[in-house]
Design an enzyme around this catalytic site. Sequence first.
Site, PDB file in Angstrom:
ATOM      1  N   TYR A 137      32.455  54.790  -5.032  1.00 17.63           N
ATOM      2  CA  TYR A 137      34.099  54.148  -5.199  1.00 17.63           C
ATOM      3  C   TYR A 137      34.337  53.131  -5.785  1.00 17.63           C
ATOM      4  O   TYR A 137      33.855  51.945  -5.443  1.00 17.63           O
ATOM      5  CB  TYR A 137      34.794  54.649  -3.702  1.00 17.63           C
ATOM      6  CG  TYR A 137      36.178  54.241  -3.751  1.00 17.63           C
ATOM      7  CD1 TYR A 137      37.267  54.778  -4.445  1.00 17.63           C
ATOM      8  CD2 TYR A 137      36.424  53.340  -2.507  1.00 17.63           C
ATOM      9  CE1 TYR A 137      38.620  54.473  -4.232  1.00 17.63           C
ATOM     10  CE2 TYR A 137      37.785  52.854  -2.457  1.00 17.63           C
ATOM     11  CZ  TYR A 137      38.872  53.567  -3.308  1.00 17.63           C
ATOM     12  OH  TYR A 137      40.186  53.491  -3.215  1.00 17.63           O
ATOM     13  N   ASP A 222      30.936  55.525   5.895  1.00 17.28           N
ATOM     14  CA  ASP A 222      32.410  55.997   5.542  1.00 17.28           C
ATOM     15  C   ASP A 222      32.346  57.479   5.754  1.00 17.28           C
ATOM     16  O   ASP A 222      32.054  58.243   4.628  1.00 17.28           O
ATOM     17  CB  ASP A 222      32.622  55.313   4.429  1.00 17.28           C
ATOM     18  CG  ASP A 222      34.099  55.293   4.036  1.00 17.28           C
ATOM     19  OD1 ASP A 222      34.848  56.366   4.577  1.00 17.28           O
ATOM     20  OD2 ASP A 222      34.743  54.515   3.249  1.00 17.28           O
ATOM     21  N   ILE A 224      35.169  59.464   5.652  1.00 22.16           N
ATOM     22  CA  ILE A 224      36.738  59.792   5.532  1.00 22.16           C
ATOM     23  C   ILE A 224      36.933  61.126   4.748  1.00 22.16           C
ATOM     24  O   ILE A 224      38.076  61.864   4.939  1.00 22.16           O
ATOM     25  CB  ILE A 224      37.521  58.729   4.777  1.00 22.16           C
ATOM     26  CG1 ILE A 224      37.010  58.770   3.240  1.00 22.16           C
ATOM     27  CG2 ILE A 224      37.470  57.611   5.504  1.00 22.16           C
ATOM     28  CD1 ILE A 224      37.982  57.916   2.426  1.00 22.16           C
ATOM     29  N   LYS A 264      42.350  61.525   3.767  1.00 20.04           N
ATOM     30  CA  LYS A 264      41.816  62.900   3.151  1.00 20.04           C
ATOM     31  C   LYS A 264      41.796  64.106   3.620  1.00 20.04           C
ATOM     32  O   LYS A 264      42.381  65.207   3.349  1.00 20.04           O
ATOM     33  CB  LYS A 264      40.518  62.448   2.437  1.00 20.04           C
ATOM     34  CG  LYS A 264      40.251  61.047   2.384  1.00 20.04           C
ATOM     35  CD  LYS A 264      41.030  60.980   0.877  1.00 20.04           C
ATOM     36  CE  LYS A 264      41.074  59.400   0.231  1.00 20.04           C
ATOM     37  NZ  LYS A 264      41.885  59.081  -0.940  1.00 20.04           N
TER      38      LYS A 264
END
Length: 451
Positions: A137, A222, A224, A264
């Site tokens: 990202y 992570d 998410i 998300k």
Amino acid sequence: MCNSHGQDSSYFLGWEEYEKNPYNETRNPKGIIQMGLAENQLSFDLLESWLVENPDAAGFKRNGESIFRELALFQDYHGLPAFKDALVQFMAEIRGNKVSFDSNKLVLTAGATSANETLMFCLADRGDAFLLPTPYYPGFDRDLKWRTGAEIVPIQCTSSNGFRITESALEEAYEEAERRNLRVKGVLVTNPSNPLGTTLSKHELELLLTFIATKRIHLISDEIYSGTVFNSPKFISVMEVLIENNYMYTDVWDRVHIVYSLSKDLGLPGFRVGAIYSNDDMVVSAATKMSSFGLISSQTQYLLSAMLSDKIFTKKYVSENQKRLKKRHEMLVRGLKKIGISCLDSNAGLFCWVDMRHLLSSNTFDAEMELWKKIVYEVGLNISPGSSCHCTEPGWFRACFANMSEDTLNIAIQRLKAFVDSRDNQQTSSKKKSFSKWVFRLPLNERQRER
């Protein structure tokens, strides 16, 4: 004043161009369509229906009585207990209740951005490094480095194995950090991956745990996008693998940290709801103190504690949202395939990792930028080039599909088809012209034989 924010990345520059000329079906039909924003707008109707059916929560009431004043006044930065309890139960639900979470080990933050930066402050000193698998990202350059002074060393993953993490890639990244005199404090992965839209395999997770155990470093997972997994294989949380591999009473247990968010899975990025989950009491204590710089409002916590506590609703929402994501994902992949563009096989997320290597004028990142500019300015689509995600191979792009209507996505595919057709026609015409010149240069008897 340091330049590690990454604001000049093509990822952010594409957003700027979109904001200058945003597509609108009626007001600006020739504008740029935003395909660079990983936002989930497919299930708002479910959320809005719940709000209508639960007016007390939306109106900040309890049993019909207003609690506005209670919520508006000072709240402890540890967060509302009811919300933390509801959030850890929702996290467990997404993971099929194969693991459970303790709300006392949860730290609330203003989104995953804040959570990741807070963990950097807790785990690394200025100049220390975290290893990240590529592509990753683009915002991590800002989130992890800008204010903390930490460094990122890429774990180079390639398309030859679907960008999977390998032992050799981990070791090479660690050695690269050592060559740069950087002390490696940990590895950070996104699972499911942004931008790949793939879940980490059990083998990869076990590989990571063995690696951090050997190097005596941390792992940040992570997660998410954990609730966006719409196809097999199913999502496997690092917490599940920790327990299965008997790490519970080892020092590795304390060196694995999870980042979560409702941006998300629930499509609420504007609510700024993130969290850190850690088994390390020191990390929880330090992160809780730091959370006072980025708190979630009490009103938001109250509303969401009521929503997430409604188990009938959350089960229905997660299931229906995944079905809608799957349908939209298939729509984009199918549309691109018809025009000769393939995508990496993926099973999660709000985007596709699109292979446009065959459209490059040469196998270089300069050619990738040339193609990206044409897609933004001529085609009118803002997609994210692979170079902004630190991909090692030119020609890959991230295209988001969940932040727009079906009609808008169809228009985006049609625009791309027109661009590819036009390019193919130009190449065919160019080949015909060069062939004609070649034939004309032949002697007359040779030309006749060619016919």
